[in-house]
Design a protein around this motif. Sequence first.
Motif, PDB file in Angstrom:
ATOM      1  N   ASP A   1      13.397  12.396  10.828  1.00  0.00           N
ATOM      2  CA  ASP A   1      14.064  11.543   9.849  1.00  0.00           C
ATOM      3  C   ASP A   1      13.329  10.216   9.702  1.00  0.00           C
ATOM      4  N   ARG A   2      12.920   9.669  10.837  1.00  0.00           N
ATOM      5  CA  ARG A   2      12.193   8.401  10.849  1.00  0.00           C
ATOM      6  C   ARG A   2      10.897   8.516  10.045  1.00  0.00           C
ATOM      7  N   LEU A   3      10.185   9.616  10.244  1.00  0.00           N
ATOM      8  CA  LEU A   3       8.930   9.826   9.523  1.00  0.00           C
ATOM      9  C   LEU A   3       9.181  10.051   8.038  1.00  0.00           C
ATOM     10  N   ASP A   4      10.260  10.775   7.727  1.00  0.00           N
ATOM     11  CA  ASP A   4      10.590  11.034   6.337  1.00  0.00           C
ATOM     12  C   ASP A   4      10.784   9.727   5.581  1.00  0.00           C
ATOM     13  N   ARG A   5      11.432   8.778   6.215  1.00  0.00           N
ATOM     14  CA  ARG A   5      11.682   7.491   5.551  1.00  0.00           C
ATOM     15  C   ARG A   5      10.395   6.754   5.220  1.00  0.00           C
ATOM     16  N   MET A   6       9.352   7.036   5.979  1.00  0.00           N
ATOM     17  CA  MET A   6       8.065   6.353   5.733  1.00  0.00           C
ATOM     18  C   MET A   6       7.217   7.102   4.723  1.00  0.00           C
ATOM     19  N   LEU A   7       7.318   8.447   4.758  1.00  0.00           N
ATOM     20  CA  LEU A   7       6.341   9.262   4.048  1.00  0.00           C
ATOM     21  C   LEU A   7       6.864   9.946   2.780  1.00  0.00           C
ATOM     22  N   SER A   8       8.134   9.790   2.508  1.00  0.00           N
ATOM     23  CA  SER A   8       8.721  10.521   1.386  1.00  0.00           C
ATOM     24  C   SER A   8       8.215  10.039   0.033  1.00  0.00           C
ATOM     25  N   PHE A   9       7.831  10.968  -0.813  1.00  0.00           N
ATOM     26  CA  PHE A   9       7.344  10.652  -2.153  1.00  0.00           C
ATOM     27  C   PHE A   9       8.499  10.206  -3.042  1.00  0.00           C
ATOM     28  N   PHE A  10       9.676  10.761  -2.776  1.00  0.00           N
ATOM     29  CA  PHE A  10      10.810  10.536  -3.673  1.00  0.00           C
ATOM     30  C   PHE A  10      11.677   9.340  -3.304  1.00  0.00           C
TER      31      PHE A  10
ATOM     32  N   GLY B   1      -8.302   0.260   8.862  1.00  0.00           N
ATOM     33  CA  GLY B   1      -7.705   0.577  10.159  1.00  0.00           C
ATOM     34  C   GLY B   1      -7.370  -0.664  10.973  1.00  0.00           C
ATOM     35  N   ILE B   2      -8.127  -1.738  10.759  1.00  0.00           N
ATOM     36  CA  ILE B   2      -7.888  -2.971  11.525  1.00  0.00           C
ATOM     37  C   ILE B   2      -6.633  -3.668  11.018  1.00  0.00           C
ATOM     38  N   LYS B   3      -6.557  -3.813   9.682  1.00  0.00           N
ATOM     39  CA  LYS B   3      -5.386  -4.490   9.118  1.00  0.00           C
ATOM     40  C   LYS B   3      -4.212  -3.540   8.938  1.00  0.00           C
ATOM     41  N   SER B   4      -4.461  -2.250   9.117  1.00  0.00           N
ATOM     42  CA  SER B   4      -3.426  -1.229   8.907  1.00  0.00           C
ATOM     43  C   SER B   4      -2.886  -1.271   7.477  1.00  0.00           C
ATOM     44  N   THR B   5      -3.814  -1.185   6.526  1.00  0.00           N
ATOM     45  CA  THR B   5      -3.385  -1.179   5.125  1.00  0.00           C
ATOM     46  C   THR B   5      -3.983   0.010   4.396  1.00  0.00           C
ATOM     47  N   ILE B   6      -3.305   0.403   3.310  1.00  0.00           N
ATOM     48  CA  ILE B   6      -3.796   1.483   2.452  1.00  0.00           C
ATOM     49  C   ILE B   6      -3.758   0.984   1.013  1.00  0.00           C
ATOM     50  N   PHE B   7      -4.815   1.262   0.269  1.00  0.00           N
ATOM     51  CA  PHE B   7      -4.924   0.775  -1.109  1.00  0.00           C
ATOM     52  C   PHE B   7      -5.397   1.880  -2.036  1.00  0.00           C
ATOM     53  N   LEU B   8      -4.635   2.097  -3.112  1.00  0.00           N
ATOM     54  CA  LEU B   8      -5.084   2.992  -4.173  1.00  0.00           C
ATOM     55  C   LEU B   8      -5.643   2.088  -5.269  1.00  0.00           C
ATOM     56  N   PRO B   9      -6.942   2.123  -5.499  1.00  0.00           N
ATOM     57  CA  PRO B   9      -7.582   1.125  -6.344  1.00  0.00           C
ATOM     58  C   PRO B   9      -7.290   1.200  -7.844  1.00  0.00           C
ATOM     59  N   LYS B  10      -6.912   2.385  -8.349  1.00  0.00           N
ATOM     60  CA  LYS B  10      -6.699   2.488  -9.797  1.00  0.00           C
ATOM     61  C   LYS B  10      -5.229   2.550 -10.145  1.00  0.00           C
ATOM     62  N   LYS B  11      -4.847   1.846 -11.160  1.00  0.00           N
ATOM     63  CA  LYS B  11      -3.464   1.903 -11.624  1.00  0.00           C
ATOM     64  C   LYS B  11      -3.191   3.321 -12.093  1.00  0.00           C
ATOM     65  N   GLY B  12      -2.037   3.840 -11.712  1.00  0.00           N
ATOM     66  CA  GLY B  12      -1.710   5.199 -12.108  1.00  0.00           C
ATOM     67  C   GLY B  12      -1.998   6.218 -11.017  1.00  0.00           C
ATOM     68  N   MET B  13      -2.769   5.820 -10.006  1.00  0.00           N
ATOM     69  CA  MET B  13      -3.021   6.739  -8.889  1.00  0.00           C
ATOM     70  C   MET B  13      -1.716   6.928  -8.114  1.00  0.00           C
ATOM     71  N   LEU B  14      -1.523   8.158  -7.634  1.00  0.00           N
ATOM     72  CA  LEU B  14      -0.308   8.462  -6.883  1.00  0.00           C
ATOM     73  C   LEU B  14      -0.657   9.346  -5.690  1.00  0.00           C
ATOM     74  N   ALA B  15      -0.247   8.932  -4.512  1.00  0.00           N
ATOM     75  CA  ALA B  15      -0.480   9.757  -3.336  1.00  0.00           C
ATOM     76  C   ALA B  15       0.801  10.530  -3.019  1.00  0.00           C
ATOM     77  N   ASP B  16       0.655  11.806  -2.743  1.00  0.00           N
ATOM     78  CA  ASP B  16       1.787  12.660  -2.393  1.00  0.00           C
ATOM     79  C   ASP B  16       1.451  13.342  -1.076  1.00  0.00           C
ATOM     80  N   LEU B  17       2.233  13.061  -0.037  1.00  0.00           N
ATOM     81  CA  LEU B  17       1.936  13.605   1.289  1.00  0.00           C
ATOM     82  C   LEU B  17       2.687  14.904   1.575  1.00  0.00           C
ATOM     83  N   GLY B  18       3.264  15.485   0.522  1.00  0.00           N
ATOM     84  CA  GLY B  18       4.042  16.707   0.684  1.00  0.00           C
ATOM     85  C   GLY B  18       3.296  17.855   1.347  1.00  0.00           C
TER      86      GLY B  18
END
Lengths: 111, 354
Positions: B80-89, B171-188
Amino acid sequence: MALLLASLLSLIFVKEVLPHASEVSIEVEGKVLYRYPLDGNRLVAVRSRYGHLVVEIRDKKVRVIDASCPNRLCEEEGWVSRGAIICIPNRISVLVGSPGKGDRTVDAITG
Amino acid sequence: MMRGCDFLHLKFMRGEGIARIFLIAVLCLLMTLLISCSRGRERVFRKSKILMDTIVTISVAAESEDKAEKAIESGFAEIDRLDRMLSFFSESSELSRINRNAGVAPVSVSPETLEVMQRALYTSAKTGGAFDVTIGPESSQWDFYKKKKPDDDVIRERLSLVDYRQIQINGIKSTIFLPKKGMLADLGGIAKGYAADRAVEEMKRRGIRAGLVAVAGDIRAFGRKPGGSGWKVGIRNPRAKGKDDEIMATMELDDMAISTSGDYERYFIVDGERYHHILDPKTGYPARGCRSVTVVARDGVNTDSFSTGVFVLGPEKGLGVLKEMGFDGVIVDSDGGIETTPGLRNRIEFQRHS
């Protein structure tokens, strides 16, 4: 859909006991609220915080009708004589135990 | 005891037949007693819960219902904890924050989200992009309930937004960036396998020796059941007609994970053509070539993501990747032909259906 429905061949409560042969068990939001023998015809209206549906037991088979969920996949499952019908949006599960063949030939199903 | 042993030992060494048989019999009895004593009176307890928008079933071997319940609940809590972080919806998930900030700014994420993204990129690299979590702009256009396929020009336009190589991870700052507007990551295609792994770790921390976590069809097993047999898993028949032929094969898992990707999970048929949910990131259309792919490996995070990647690659290239990774698997191709990796041939039992 099929993978969700058929992957549950056992109970949704912490007991080692299997659903008794010929028993229909209905769970709402994780708790068993109704238990009926598979013999005997009946209609059970089931309600949860999220919606409702009707479970029909007839001729040793079970189906879901009148579901309030948007996709009605639980209804599309049709009649089952063993296994489970799960309505995820409504958090309602219908489990059917069966005699003979053995529900526990596998511990889980992938796919 | 020592003296008795010495006595038997002497007789044994002198080759006296009866003593030899007696000794072996005593040893066998001791072994049986030791095995059954060390297992206490373990039984299998099983519980299911709806999490990650699917059925999660956890089975554990335990001596008491109380111990089983506590361990199973810890497994559910972790998922449940992971779902709250990774859910697309879920709007409040870290993944949604990343998606909302595409083309805007890097987003701070938890170590778990970072790890999942890194593992996803690894699978992408190993499958030549056949697995790609940036498939979001395409997959979001398909509606399998309303049986709606997006227009061809919509599919074509959005392809440029699908490219895992553009994901920026710090990895150092622990950040993730999608550079283009409209990009969508789905971890399903990877989150369930990852969650199964983490749930298993949680339960091991609670002292559970053996168990099985099934997040829908993404399964991770560890230890052996009371009685000594392995956890038995069925592989779904991609063209099952009913309950009688729903399982195509079974196998026992020995501290392994297993996942399956199939063209029958979410699909609709229009004009005789099947449109299913596993899109080829290079074309935006459902991948052809396989009906289902099952992968067996140590970790669920790999079985989940690679089953998708191998599916998209098709039987030939897919088997090549499995071999390269040292994974095992079963591929059912588009004609229904079945191929199994050599490592599985003695471990898998195909069912015969009339």
